[in-house]
Structure formats: C-alpha cells, structure tokens
Design a protein around this motif. Structure first.
Motif, mmCIF file in Angstrom:
data_model
loop_
_atom_site.group_PDB
_atom_site.id
_atom_site.type_symbol
_atom_site.label_atom_id
_atom_site.label_comp_id
_atom_site.label_asym_id
_atom_site.label_seq_id
_atom_site.Cartn_x
_atom_site.Cartn_y
_atom_site.Cartn_z
ATOM 1 N N SER A 164 44.893 30.700 61.599
ATOM 2 C CA SER A 164 45.584 29.468 61.032
ATOM 3 C C SER A 164 45.744 28.823 62.202
ATOM 4 C CB SER A 164 46.928 29.623 60.861
ATOM 5 O OG SER A 164 47.554 29.959 62.354
ATOM 6 N N MET A 165 44.667 28.989 63.664
ATOM 7 C CA MET A 165 44.891 28.386 64.206
ATOM 8 C C MET A 165 43.380 27.419 64.385
ATOM 9 S SD MET A 165 46.413 30.253 67.136
ATOM 10 C CE MET A 165 45.976 29.158 68.754
ATOM 11 N N LEU A 166 42.279 28.245 64.286
ATOM 12 C CA LEU A 166 40.482 27.753 63.972
ATOM 13 C C LEU A 166 40.499 26.123 63.489
ATOM 14 C CD1 LEU A 166 39.388 31.168 61.814
ATOM 15 C CD2 LEU A 166 39.986 30.658 63.713
ATOM 16 N N GLY A 167 40.987 25.923 63.330
ATOM 17 C CA GLY A 167 40.988 24.493 62.612
ATOM 18 C C GLY A 167 41.669 23.720 63.389
ATOM 19 N N GLN A 211 39.243 24.658 52.336
ATOM 20 C CA GLN A 211 39.354 23.986 52.631
ATOM 21 C C GLN A 211 40.334 24.657 53.768
ATOM 22 O OE1 GLN A 211 41.183 20.345 51.762
ATOM 23 N NE2 GLN A 211 42.705 20.367 53.394
ATOM 24 N N PHE A 212 40.156 24.592 55.534
ATOM 25 C CA PHE A 212 40.688 25.062 56.872
ATOM 26 C C PHE A 212 42.137 24.836 57.252
ATOM 27 C CE2 PHE A 212 36.983 27.220 57.430
ATOM 28 C CZ PHE A 212 37.389 28.715 57.570
ATOM 29 N N ARG A 213 43.407 25.224 57.253
ATOM 30 C CA ARG A 213 43.949 24.415 57.820
ATOM 31 C C ARG A 213 43.513 23.184 59.591
ATOM 32 N NH1 ARG A 213 49.196 26.623 55.643
ATOM 33 N NH2 ARG A 213 50.532 25.670 57.637
ATOM 34 N N SER A 214 43.580 22.387 59.656
ATOM 35 C CA SER A 214 42.976 22.012 60.646
ATOM 36 C C SER A 214 44.033 20.240 60.984
ATOM 37 C CB SER A 214 41.568 20.973 60.155
ATOM 38 O OG SER A 214 40.804 20.610 60.921
ATOM 39 N N SER A 215 43.839 20.606 62.282
ATOM 40 C CA SER A 215 44.073 18.787 62.513
ATOM 41 C C SER A 215 43.215 18.259 62.880
ATOM 42 C CB SER A 215 44.075 19.300 64.181
ATOM 43 O OG SER A 215 43.550 18.736 64.692
ATOM 44 N N MET A 216 41.475 18.291 62.579
ATOM 45 C CA MET A 216 40.551 17.354 62.747
ATOM 46 C C MET A 216 39.780 17.041 61.850
ATOM 47 S SD MET A 216 39.168 19.453 66.882
ATOM 48 C CE MET A 216 38.822 20.718 65.611
ATOM 49 N N GLY A 221 37.042 22.485 59.762
ATOM 50 C CA GLY A 221 36.182 23.605 59.164
ATOM 51 C C GLY A 221 34.742 23.919 59.684
ATOM 52 N N ASP A 222 33.871 22.834 60.572
ATOM 53 C CA ASP A 222 33.168 23.254 60.608
ATOM 54 C C ASP A 222 33.533 24.416 61.818
ATOM 55 O OD1 ASP A 222 31.511 22.109 59.196
ATOM 56 O OD2 ASP A 222 31.646 20.075 60.722
ATOM 57 N N GLN A 223 34.372 24.036 63.294
ATOM 58 C CA GLN A 223 34.904 24.603 64.252
ATOM 59 C C GLN A 223 35.816 25.913 63.886
ATOM 60 O OE1 GLN A 223 37.079 23.495 67.731
ATOM 61 N NE2 GLN A 223 38.843 23.480 66.601
ATOM 62 N N ALA A 224 36.008 26.145 63.067
ATOM 63 C CA ALA A 224 36.225 27.308 62.541
ATOM 64 C C ALA A 224 34.539 28.127 62.031
ATOM 65 C CB ALA A 224 37.354 27.475 61.367
ATOM 66 N N LEU A 225 34.328 28.217 61.240
ATOM 67 C CA LEU A 225 33.525 28.439 61.341
ATOM 68 C C LEU A 225 32.541 29.023 62.546
ATOM 69 C CD1 LEU A 225 31.892 26.539 57.749
ATOM 70 C CD2 LEU A 225 33.239 28.582 58.316
ATOM 71 N N ALA A 226 32.589 27.707 63.260
ATOM 72 C CA ALA A 226 31.699 28.541 64.220
ATOM 73 C C ALA A 226 32.488 29.363 65.039
ATOM 74 C CB ALA A 226 31.201 27.140 65.057
ATOM 75 N N ILE A 227 33.641 30.007 65.253
ATOM 76 C CA ILE A 227 34.642 30.711 65.615
ATOM 77 C C ILE A 227 34.569 31.612 65.684
ATOM 78 C CG2 ILE A 227 37.223 31.267 67.286
ATOM 79 C CD1 ILE A 227 37.653 28.057 66.956
ATOM 80 N N LEU A 228 34.302 32.323 63.802
ATOM 81 C CA LEU A 228 34.212 32.790 63.340
ATOM 82 C C LEU A 228 33.163 33.587 63.441
ATOM 83 C CD1 LEU A 228 36.136 32.332 60.368
ATOM 84 C CD2 LEU A 228 36.944 33.728 61.940
ATOM 85 N N THR A 229 31.970 32.699 63.561
ATOM 86 C CA THR A 229 30.658 33.516 63.161
ATOM 87 C C THR A 229 30.335 33.775 64.954
ATOM 88 O OG1 THR A 229 29.469 32.090 62.191
ATOM 89 C CG2 THR A 229 28.559 32.910 63.708
ATOM 90 N N PHE A 242 28.873 33.057 54.831
ATOM 91 C CA PHE A 242 30.688 33.267 54.403
ATOM 92 C C PHE A 242 30.165 32.666 52.658
ATOM 93 C CE2 PHE A 242 30.739 31.784 59.002
ATOM 94 C CZ PHE A 242 31.582 32.774 59.626
ATOM 95 N N LEU A 243 31.829 32.798 52.560
ATOM 96 C CA LEU A 243 31.848 32.608 51.139
ATOM 97 C C LEU A 243 32.652 32.493 50.897
ATOM 98 C CD1 LEU A 243 30.306 32.704 47.725
ATOM 99 C CD2 LEU A 243 31.552 35.003 47.627
ATOM 100 N N GLU A 244 32.642 31.038 50.028
ATOM 101 C CA GLU A 244 34.523 30.492 49.676
ATOM 102 C C GLU A 244 35.165 31.733 49.118
ATOM 103 O OE1 GLU A 244 33.920 26.735 47.403
ATOM 104 O OE2 GLU A 244 33.901 25.870 49.218
ATOM 105 N N GLU A 245 36.500 31.934 49.344
ATOM 106 C CA GLU A 245 37.498 33.185 48.908
ATOM 107 C C GLU A 245 37.132 33.271 47.020
ATOM 108 O OE1 GLU A 245 40.490 32.605 51.282
ATOM 109 O OE2 GLU A 245 39.475 33.017 53.696
#
Length: 482
Positions: A164-167, A211-216, A221-229, A242-245
């Motif tokens: 929930s913090m990734l974005g 859609q990620f939970r995000s303030s940006m 969303g781009d940041q979340a994927l970068a962190i997970l990668t 990655f594949l949409e759930e």
C-alpha cells in the motif's frame, strides 16, 4: 522454474502449474500468508539522528575542508584578477568578466551543510547495518507469526501491507527501506517455493492492480513497479514479469470453463478493486477485452469502521484532539503515520477517560491490537448480526459491541466507489456479461456481492476462491511464459 506470485495488500500467495494442475505453495499450514514482516530490531529511523562526539568530529572536519576549499577558490580568483590587471586595457575588461566571483559562505552555512552530509552518511550506514544484522531472513518473521511475535516481544518493527506504500512519494532512505522489506517477503516466497517444488525458482509473474494506491497519479504506478522489480531482483529472481490481477483471475477462470462466454472478473482485495472483461472458456485462448480499477479495497472499510465505531472510545468527536490523530492511529500500514501518532505527547491534557486511553493506545503493539479487533469485527459482522470485542489492553473492562448496521454504515463510502466503477464498466461494455466472476478477500462480503448484483442483475454470479483466484491465473501465465 517460473511461478506466479500474488503479492497482495493484505495477503500473499504463490503457485505453479505442474502436470496440468495448479499447485499452491504452503506457508506453514496455509496456502497464503498475511503480507506482514517483523524485524526484531527497528528499521532505521531518521529522527533518531544525534550528533555524538564522533559525528561532531566529522562535522568539524567537513567544515574545515569546506572552509579551506572556499579559501583556495578565493585565492585562485584573486590571482587571476591580478594577472588580468596586467593585461592591456583592451583585453583587461574581457578577462576580468570571465573570472567568477567565488561564493563566500559564513560558518553557519558551512556547518549546516556539513551536518546534512553527516546525517545522510549516518542513515546509509544504519540501513547497511540493519540489513546485515536484524533485517535478515534468519531473523525476520512473516505473516500472522510476525504479528504474534511483535505483540509478544514488545519491541522491534512490524511492517504491515508494504504494497500500500509503493505508489506514494517516498524519501530516498524510506524508498530503500521499502525495497528491502518487499525483497525479504519475495525471497521468503522464492525460497519456500524452491523447497516445496523441488526446483530452483528464479522467475516469476507478479500480479499487479490496474491502479496502484498512489499520491502521484500514473507516476506512482511506475514507481511501484520499479520498486517491485528492484525488490524481486534483490530476492534472487533473474526474471520478473507483471500481469494485471483481474486478467490473471480471468486466466484461472478460463481453465475451469467448458463453454465459451463473456465474463466480468471483479477482484476486490485489501487495497484495490479491479475489473476485467474477457472471453473465456472452451478450446480457444482467453481474450481480454478491457480492464478498469480503483485504489479502494478492504482496508478502506477497516479504516471507516475504526473511525466511526472504535475511535469515539478515544475521544473522536468528544474532545478537541484533531481528527487526523485518529486517522494516524488507525492507519497501521503507514509506518510514518504510526510513528507520528506514537510520538505525540499532547494527550496528558485531554480529559479522562479519553486522554489515558490515547496514551495507552500509543504503547507498543496496541494500534496493531486495535486494528486486529477492527478487522475481526468486520469479518464477523459480514455473517452475523452482532459482534463484541474486548479492549482490556487499553482499559480494564473496556469493550465495544457493534451491529451489522454499523458495518453497513461504515462500508457505504467504499460501496459508493465500487458502484461508480461498476456503472462506468457497464456503460463502457454495453451488452452485459453472461457471468460475473468474483474473487479477492472482500468478495466474501454479502454487501459487496449485493452491490455487484444490483449493477449486473442478469449475470450469473460465480464465486471464485477469494484467496487463490488471482494466484491460480498467475500460475497459468507463468506456465505460458516460462
């Protein structure tokens, strides 16, 4: 070997397709685990920085170095001016214009910059030491065991729902900490899968929300994927996709559908609600026709229920304590808000019984205990009329009784967002689907199913596995891409 991983806000799971059947990875006795990790020592906290004698010496050294560099720059510029002054008049002015005036900064400025540099180095060292000692796979505890260990030990750091913090906007040191925490969880999954499947797991298909939970916005969303990668690479995965759930859930539903038809997959989890329209079933490959999503999920119902039913016990609406203090206390997955609440020292002046209760809530582990009570109340009221929880850790004899009507009221804002999303989907797709396939932890809730039924009254509702509907599809995706 490639596996599917559902890295969820509330729970995580992993699976692979072996000999045509989905095989889920076991975590203890369960096929999923709470996305929570406990470190016996705290993750480095920037606010704990203090200038010790050793750090003060480093500051002094940096100030001396900056002062000397400033003096050298001044002397060099002065020497160049003297050389230029000896040039013929027609060349002198042009030469002097090319000599920059070196900045002359006072002692206070030099010291402030030196302290910033020392603090940055201290933080980096704290992160390295945490990774090398407490924050390791050997000492970390995961899932429900993590919560129990944290409550039992009474110290350390419990990180809940890092997804929930990734974005959100993250300071560099916080971002690195989140990368590390996600990495520990993914490595826990990878090693568990490798052991149980008898293969060296080095590749994975990770689920992601529409859609990620995000303030940006989209950047979140781009940041979340970068962190997970980055986290997956640090966890030992050489390949990650990655594949949409909801698309993954559609793949899983396709595998069990004998006849071709259009289905609407509605995946409602802890942090997000995702929808996919797809043609599934039969011998043809599934075809995804569209996806939609909002960053709302079960944690929003938890927060609403906490604020409307539980926080009045601590003075919400009856004291002058600012409303955001209660939000901080209730948002257990946000380590920054939790830290802010636990460090407030303004409750001694709040009238009894609210002031003493707030002070008790600040004690280690009590916001987590309260969060579990809120979640348990939500779950019970989804299938029964009444629920009562005891809050003796706050005050002897303190308890709270709630009703299904209380839950319904708390869920109204969330259901409003879901209703708007489904209305948008209905308008976009035109012809209604033959079936609606429900998955995700919140799909168990009868009020959620009723909200879906109101939007698509003629579609047959198919109840997928709330916990494993997504990960099964991710396992099929991993087989196809492996």
């Amino acid at each position: 070997m490639k596996i599917g991983i559902d890295f969820g806000t509330s729970y995580s799971a992993a699976a692979a397709v072996i000999d045509g059947a989905v095989r889920t990875v076991q975590f203890g006795e369960e096929r999923q685990f709470r996305t929570t990790v406990y470190f016996p020592e705290a993750v480095p906290d920037p606010s704990r920085f203090e200038l010790t004698d050793a750090l003060e010496a480093e500051v002094d050294a940096l100030v001396r170095s900056a002062r000397a560099q400033q003096t050298r720059a001044f002397n060099e510029a002065q020497a160049r001016r003297e050389q230029a002054a000896r040039l013929p008049a027609e060349q002198r002015e042009a030469a002097l214009a090319l000599i920059p005036a070196p900045a002359q900064r006072n002692e206070a400025d030099l010291r402030r910059d030196a302290i910033r540099a020392v603090r940055r180095q201290w933080l980096e060292q704290q992160v390295r030491e945490a990774r090398a000692s407490a924050a390791t796979l050997q000492n970390a505890v995961y899932g429900e065991d993590a919560v129990e260990a944290y409550l039992s030990e009474g110290f350390g750091n419990l990180v809940q729902s890092p997804k929930s913090m990734l974005g959100y906007q993250l300071a560099p040191n916080v971002r690195q900490t989140i990368v590390g925490i996600a990495g520990y969880i993914l490595e826990h999954i990878r090693l568990s899968a490798s052991q149980q499947l008898g293969a060296n797991v080095r590749a994975a298909v990770l689920g992601r929300p529409v859609q990620f939970r995000s303030s940006m916005g989209a950047a979140g969303g781009d940041q979340a994927l970068a962190i997970l990668t980055e986290a997956a690479q640090g966890a030992g995965f050489d390949e990650v996709e990655f594949l949409e759930e909801p698309v993954a859930a559609a793949l899983g539903y396709h595998a069990q559908s004998a006849h071709r038809h259009r289905t609407l997959v509605v995946d409602i989890g802890g942090g997000t609600t995702d929808v996919t329209l797809a043609e599934v079933g039969g011998d043809q490959a599934p075809v995804v026709l569209g996806s939609w999503g909002i960053a709302r999920g079960g944690v929003d119902v938890d927060l609403s229920l906490s604020l409307s039913r539980f926080m009045p016990l601590f003075g919400k609406g009856a004291t002058r304590v600012p409303a955001h203090h209660f939000v901080e206390a209730a948002t257990v997955h946000d380590v920054v808000r939790q830290r802010d609440f636990q460090r407030r020292d303004s409750y001694r002046e709040v009238e009894a019984p609210f002031g003493p209760r707030l002070i008790a809530l600040q004690q280690t582990g009590n916001t987590t205990r309260l969060s579990r009570a809120v979640e348990a109340t939500k779950i019970r009221l989804s299938s029964q009329a009444d629920s009562r929880v005891e809050l003796d850790y706050i005050e002897t004899g303190l308890g709270l009784a709630s009703s299904a009507a209380d839950l319904g009221q708390a869920a109204e804002p969330f259901l409003g967002f879901v209703g708007e999303l489904l209305a948008e989907v209905a308008a976009d797709i035109g012809e209604p689907p033959a079936t609606v396939f429900l998955t995700g932890g919140m799909s168990r809730a009868p009020y959620v199913r009723e909200a879906v039924r109101r939007c698509f009254p003629d579609a047959k509702q198919v109840a997928g596995d709330p916990s494993l509907g997504v990960v099964s599809g991710l396992a099929f995706a991993a087989l196809r891409k492996g």
